[in-house]
Design a protein around this motif. Sequence first.
Motif, PDB file in Angstrom:
ATOM      1  N   ALA A 111       0.850  -1.188   0.000  1.00  0.00           N
ATOM      2  CA  ALA A 111       0.000   0.000   0.000  1.00  0.00           C
ATOM      3  C   ALA A 111       0.884   1.235   0.000  1.00  0.00           C
ATOM      4  N   ILE A 112       0.508   2.228  -0.794  1.00  0.00           N
ATOM      5  CA  ILE A 112       1.228   3.501  -0.781  1.00  0.00           C
ATOM      6  C   ILE A 112       0.580   4.376   0.290  1.00  0.00           C
ATOM      7  N   GLU A 113       1.356   4.672   1.325  1.00  0.00           N
ATOM      8  CA  GLU A 113       0.857   5.481   2.440  1.00  0.00           C
ATOM      9  C   GLU A 113       1.001   6.975   2.155  1.00  0.00           C
ATOM     10  N   ARG A 114       2.085   7.347   1.472  1.00  0.00           N
ATOM     11  CA  ARG A 114       2.332   8.762   1.168  1.00  0.00           C
ATOM     12  C   ARG A 114       3.103   8.838  -0.143  1.00  0.00           C
ATOM     13  N   LEU A 115       2.760   9.813  -0.974  1.00  0.00           N
ATOM     14  CA  LEU A 115       3.429  10.020  -2.257  1.00  0.00           C
ATOM     15  C   LEU A 115       3.592  11.519  -2.476  1.00  0.00           C
ATOM     16  N   ARG A 116       4.834  11.940  -2.703  1.00  0.00           N
ATOM     17  CA  ARG A 116       5.109  13.358  -3.006  1.00  0.00           C
ATOM     18  C   ARG A 116       5.997  13.381  -4.249  1.00  0.00           C
ATOM     19  N   ILE A 117       5.583  14.108  -5.260  1.00  0.00           N
ATOM     20  CA  ILE A 117       6.329  14.217  -6.512  1.00  0.00           C
ATOM     21  C   ILE A 117       6.677  15.680  -6.738  1.00  0.00           C
ATOM     22  N   SER A 118       7.936  15.935  -7.093  1.00  0.00           N
ATOM     23  CA  SER A 118       8.371  17.310  -7.365  1.00  0.00           C
ATOM     24  C   SER A 118       9.361  17.303  -8.524  1.00  0.00           C
ATOM     25  N   SER A 119       9.511  18.462  -9.143  1.00  0.00           N
ATOM     26  CA  SER A 119      10.494  18.590 -10.226  1.00  0.00           C
ATOM     27  C   SER A 119      11.871  18.811  -9.609  1.00  0.00           C
ATOM     28  N   ILE A 120      12.902  18.550 -10.400  1.00  0.00           N
ATOM     29  CA  ILE A 120      14.282  18.777  -9.973  1.00  0.00           C
ATOM     30  C   ILE A 120      14.791  19.962 -10.784  1.00  0.00           C
ATOM     31  N   PRO A 121      14.982  21.117 -10.142  1.00  0.00           N
ATOM     32  CA  PRO A 121      15.338  22.333 -10.886  1.00  0.00           C
ATOM     33  C   PRO A 121      16.613  22.208 -11.727  1.00  0.00           C
TER      34      PRO A 121
END
Length: 85
Positions: A57-67
């Motif tokens: 199960a995915i409990e937390r997911l955070r996606i961001s760009s890499i500058p």
Amino acid sequence: ELETLSSRTELKLNLKPHQVRKGERVGSLEIELDVEGSQDKLLGFLDALLNMPRLVAIERLRISSIPTKEQQLRATVLIQQVTLR
């Protein structure tokens, strides 16, 4: 399994295991993943993660760009693997 999955999808992966929780009938292991790669490869990794033969199960997911890296994303994922006894 996670390392094999990341190498198949050509992603950079760091694993951080968390505590193991044991119950009478169910045990669980939390793992924090830091994953870097293109959007397509990252989505492919998440899809394969959810289709693993183990219950995950995915409990937390955070996606961001890499500058500093064009077309690259960084995802932090906290997963929980459940095992039945």
